[in-house]
Design a protein around this motif. Structure first.
Motif, PDB file in Angstrom:
ATOM      1  N   LYS A 274      23.753   0.863   2.339  1.00  0.00           N
ATOM      2  CA  LYS A 274      22.712   0.312   1.319  1.00  0.00           C
ATOM      3  C   LYS A 274      21.529   1.632   1.266  1.00  0.00           C
ATOM      4  CE  LYS A 274      23.613  -4.413   1.953  1.00  0.00           C
ATOM      5  NZ  LYS A 274      23.228  -5.793   2.159  1.00  0.00           N
ATOM      6  N   ASN A 275      21.605   2.666   1.953  1.00  0.00           N
ATOM      7  CA  ASN A 275      20.570   3.673   1.998  1.00  0.00           C
ATOM      8  C   ASN A 275      18.988   2.966   2.344  1.00  0.00           C
ATOM      9  OD1 ASN A 275      22.473   5.618   1.457  1.00  0.00           O
ATOM     10  ND2 ASN A 275      21.180   6.381  -0.471  1.00  0.00           N
ATOM     11  N   THR A 276      19.251   2.043   3.352  1.00  0.00           N
ATOM     12  CA  THR A 276      18.011   1.331   3.626  1.00  0.00           C
ATOM     13  C   THR A 276      17.722   1.306   5.313  1.00  0.00           C
ATOM     14  OG1 THR A 276      18.374  -0.223   1.834  1.00  0.00           O
ATOM     15  CG2 THR A 276      16.864  -0.907   3.475  1.00  0.00           C
ATOM     16  N   VAL A 277      16.511   1.336   5.607  1.00  0.00           N
ATOM     17  CA  VAL A 277      15.976   1.430   6.832  1.00  0.00           C
ATOM     18  C   VAL A 277      15.124   0.357   6.900  1.00  0.00           C
ATOM     19  CG1 VAL A 277      14.096   3.141   6.803  1.00  0.00           C
ATOM     20  CG2 VAL A 277      15.226   2.527   8.895  1.00  0.00           C
ATOM     21  N   TYR A 278      15.195  -0.405   8.225  1.00  0.00           N
ATOM     22  CA  TYR A 278      14.282  -1.819   8.277  1.00  0.00           C
ATOM     23  C   TYR A 278      13.345  -1.459   9.492  1.00  0.00           C
ATOM     24  CZ  TYR A 278      18.290  -3.586   5.291  1.00  0.00           C
ATOM     25  OH  TYR A 278      18.827  -3.756   4.251  1.00  0.00           O
ATOM     26  N   LEU A 279      12.148  -2.635   9.396  1.00  0.00           N
ATOM     27  CA  LEU A 279      11.387  -2.540  10.647  1.00  0.00           C
ATOM     28  C   LEU A 279      11.189  -3.932  10.605  1.00  0.00           C
ATOM     29  CD1 LEU A 279       9.786  -1.153  12.951  1.00  0.00           C
ATOM     30  CD2 LEU A 279       7.851  -1.200  11.496  1.00  0.00           C
ATOM     31  N   GLN A 280      11.856  -4.477  11.858  1.00  0.00           N
ATOM     32  CA  GLN A 280      11.595  -6.164  12.029  1.00  0.00           C
ATOM     33  C   GLN A 280      10.262  -6.067  12.990  1.00  0.00           C
ATOM     34  OE1 GLN A 280      12.698  -8.865  10.815  1.00  0.00           O
ATOM     35  NE2 GLN A 280      11.305  -9.926  12.157  1.00  0.00           N
ATOM     36  N   MET A 281       9.479  -6.831  12.665  1.00  0.00           N
ATOM     37  CA  MET A 281       8.157  -6.801  13.513  1.00  0.00           C
ATOM     38  C   MET A 281       7.836  -8.498  13.821  1.00  0.00           C
ATOM     39  SD  MET A 281       5.543  -4.447  11.238  1.00  0.00           S
ATOM     40  CE  MET A 281       5.454  -5.630   9.982  1.00  0.00           C
ATOM     41  N   ASN A 282       7.902  -8.560  15.192  1.00  0.00           N
ATOM     42  CA  ASN A 282       7.633  -9.845  15.817  1.00  0.00           C
ATOM     43  C   ASN A 282       6.173  -9.828  16.344  1.00  0.00           C
ATOM     44  OD1 ASN A 282      10.237 -10.675  14.633  1.00  0.00           O
ATOM     45  ND2 ASN A 282      11.092 -10.182  16.316  1.00  0.00           N
ATOM     46  N   SER A 283       5.984 -11.177  16.897  1.00  0.00           N
ATOM     47  CA  SER A 283       4.612 -11.238  17.767  1.00  0.00           C
ATOM     48  C   SER A 283       3.499 -10.386  17.336  1.00  0.00           C
ATOM     49  CB  SER A 283       5.011 -10.884  19.150  1.00  0.00           C
ATOM     50  OG  SER A 283       6.006 -11.794  19.534  1.00  0.00           O
ATOM     51  N   LEU A 284       3.206 -10.464  15.930  1.00  0.00           N
ATOM     52  CA  LEU A 284       2.260  -9.397  15.527  1.00  0.00           C
ATOM     53  C   LEU A 284       0.913  -9.521  15.921  1.00  0.00           C
ATOM     54  CD1 LEU A 284       3.760  -8.991  11.889  1.00  0.00           C
ATOM     55  CD2 LEU A 284       3.347  -7.393  13.331  1.00  0.00           C
ATOM     56  N   LYS A 285       0.014  -8.499  16.206  1.00  0.00           N
ATOM     57  CA  LYS A 285      -1.315  -8.771  16.828  1.00  0.00           C
ATOM     58  C   LYS A 285      -2.293  -8.064  15.716  1.00  0.00           C
ATOM     59  CE  LYS A 285       0.517  -7.634  21.238  1.00  0.00           C
ATOM     60  NZ  LYS A 285       0.551  -6.759  22.630  1.00  0.00           N
ATOM     61  N   THR A 286      -3.461  -8.180  15.977  1.00  0.00           N
ATOM     62  CA  THR A 286      -4.363  -7.923  15.044  1.00  0.00           C
ATOM     63  C   THR A 286      -4.370  -6.193  14.932  1.00  0.00           C
ATOM     64  OG1 THR A 286      -6.170  -7.972  16.621  1.00  0.00           O
ATOM     65  CG2 THR A 286      -5.895 -10.039  15.216  1.00  0.00           C
ATOM     66  N   GLU A 287      -4.031  -5.680  16.023  1.00  0.00           N
ATOM     67  CA  GLU A 287      -4.057  -4.420  16.002  1.00  0.00           C
ATOM     68  C   GLU A 287      -2.983  -3.580  15.372  1.00  0.00           C
ATOM     69  OE1 GLU A 287      -4.604  -6.536  18.698  1.00  0.00           O
ATOM     70  OE2 GLU A 287      -3.554  -5.825  20.495  1.00  0.00           O
ATOM     71  N   ASP A 288      -1.953  -4.334  15.003  1.00  0.00           N
ATOM     72  CA  ASP A 288      -0.726  -3.842  14.258  1.00  0.00           C
ATOM     73  C   ASP A 288      -1.179  -3.739  12.691  1.00  0.00           C
ATOM     74  OD1 ASP A 288       1.287  -5.999  16.012  1.00  0.00           O
ATOM     75  OD2 ASP A 288       1.055  -3.883  16.229  1.00  0.00           O
ATOM     76  N   THR A 289      -2.346  -3.926  12.202  1.00  0.00           N
ATOM     77  CA  THR A 289      -2.900  -3.851  10.776  1.00  0.00           C
ATOM     78  C   THR A 289      -3.131  -2.612  10.448  1.00  0.00           C
ATOM     79  OG1 THR A 289      -4.251  -6.175  10.973  1.00  0.00           O
ATOM     80  CG2 THR A 289      -4.818  -4.318   9.567  1.00  0.00           C
ATOM     81  N   ALA A 290      -2.362  -2.205   9.632  1.00  0.00           N
ATOM     82  CA  ALA A 290      -2.135  -0.685   9.177  1.00  0.00           C
ATOM     83  C   ALA A 290      -1.554  -0.652   7.714  1.00  0.00           C
ATOM     84  CB  ALA A 290      -1.665   0.276  10.090  1.00  0.00           C
ATOM     85  N   VAL A 291      -1.419   0.610   7.017  1.00  0.00           N
ATOM     86  CA  VAL A 291      -0.457   0.898   6.156  1.00  0.00           C
ATOM     87  C   VAL A 291       0.710   1.492   6.773  1.00  0.00           C
ATOM     88  CG1 VAL A 291      -0.032   2.262   4.197  1.00  0.00           C
ATOM     89  CG2 VAL A 291      -2.295   1.348   4.397  1.00  0.00           C
ATOM     90  N   TYR A 292       1.870   1.038   6.613  1.00  0.00           N
ATOM     91  CA  TYR A 292       3.065   1.520   7.200  1.00  0.00           C
ATOM     92  C   TYR A 292       3.842   2.287   6.175  1.00  0.00           C
ATOM     93  CZ  TYR A 292       2.519  -1.534  11.206  1.00  0.00           C
ATOM     94  OH  TYR A 292       2.053  -2.026  12.284  1.00  0.00           O
ATOM     95  N   TYR A 293       4.254   3.438   6.851  1.00  0.00           N
ATOM     96  CA  TYR A 293       4.964   4.429   6.085  1.00  0.00           C
ATOM     97  C   TYR A 293       6.484   4.717   6.493  1.00  0.00           C
ATOM     98  CZ  TYR A 293       0.438   5.972   4.161  1.00  0.00           C
ATOM     99  OH  TYR A 293      -0.789   5.772   3.562  1.00  0.00           O
ATOM    100  N   CYS A 294       7.533   4.723   5.696  1.00  0.00           N
ATOM    101  CA  CYS A 294       8.645   5.318   5.991  1.00  0.00           C
ATOM    102  C   CYS A 294       8.782   6.631   5.797  1.00  0.00           C
ATOM    103  CB  CYS A 294       9.541   4.412   5.105  1.00  0.00           C
ATOM    104  SG  CYS A 294      11.270   4.823   5.032  1.00  0.00           S
TER     105      CYS A 294
ATOM    106  N   TRP B 117       9.336   4.894  10.956  1.00  0.00           N
ATOM    107  CA  TRP B 117       8.175   4.426  10.542  1.00  0.00           C
ATOM    108  C   TRP B 117       6.835   4.861  11.285  1.00  0.00           C
ATOM    109  CZ3 TRP B 117       8.338   1.043   6.501  1.00  0.00           C
ATOM    110  CH2 TRP B 117       9.401   0.518   6.119  1.00  0.00           C
ATOM    111  N   PHE B 118       5.852   5.193  10.466  1.00  0.00           N
ATOM    112  CA  PHE B 118       4.721   5.467  10.896  1.00  0.00           C
ATOM    113  C   PHE B 118       3.686   4.541  10.477  1.00  0.00           C
ATOM    114  CE2 PHE B 118       4.850   9.776  12.627  1.00  0.00           C
ATOM    115  CZ  PHE B 118       6.208  10.160  12.489  1.00  0.00           C
TER     116      PHE B 118
END
Length: 127
Positions: free
Chosen positions: A76-96, A36-37
Motif C-alpha cells: 500500500k506504500n504506507t507507513v504507520y505510527l501507532q501511538m498509545n499512552s500519549l503524554k503531553t510531552e508528545d505534543t508536536a508536529v510529526y513528520y514522515c 517518523w520525526f
C-alpha cells in the motif's frame, strides 16, 4: 524521489491513542527505510521511530519505547505510527521521512539520513 503525505494527527487527552499514516508515491518506496520525526515549538526536529525497507528491524527513541509502534505495508506504500499512552510531552508536529539510502538495514536516526519529507501532521495531547 518519494513524495509523502501524513495524516491522522489530532487533539487527544493524555493516556489516549492515535495512529498516524504516511502515504507515499513513487516506485521505490519499498527500498527505503522510513521514519517518523517530530518537532515541538522552539525545539529541534527529533527522531521518533524508524523501520527498515524490509520491515524486519525497527528502532525507537527511548522516550517512546513500549508506547509507540512503527509498521509498514509495502503493498500500500504506507507507513504507520501507532501511538498509545500519549503524554503531553508528545505534543508536536510529526513528520514522515524516507531515507537517502536504499536497501540499508542498519539504524538511521539523523535528519541528514533522510532525503524526502512530508508536510507534517499536528498531534496535541492535553492534560
Amino acid at each position: 524521489q518519494v513524495q509523502l503525505v501524513e495524516s491522522g494527527g489530532d487533539t487527544v487527552q493524555a493516556g489516549g491513542s492515535l495512529r498516524l499514516s504516511c502515504a507515499a508515491s513513487g516506485r521505490t518506496f519499498s527500498s527505503h527505510t522510513m521514519a517518523w520525526f517530530r518537532q515541538a515549538p522552539g525545539k529541534e526536529r527529533e527522531f521518533v521511530a524508524a523501520i527498515t525497507w524490509s520491515g524486519e528491524s525497527t528502532y525507537y527513541t527511548d522516550s517512546v519505547k513500549g508506547r509507540f509502534s512503527i509498521s509498514r505495508d509495502n503493498a500500500k506504500n504506507t507507513v504507520y505510527l501507532q501511538m498509545n499512552s500519549l503524554k503531553t510531552e508528545d505534543t508536536a508536529v510529526y513528520y514522515c521521512a524516507a531515507s537517502l539510502y536504499t536497501y540499508y538495514s542498519g539504524s538511521l536516526r539523523l535528519v541528514g539520513d533522510f532525503s524526502s519529507w512530508g508536510q507534517g501532521t499536528q498531534v496535541t495531547v492535553s492534560s
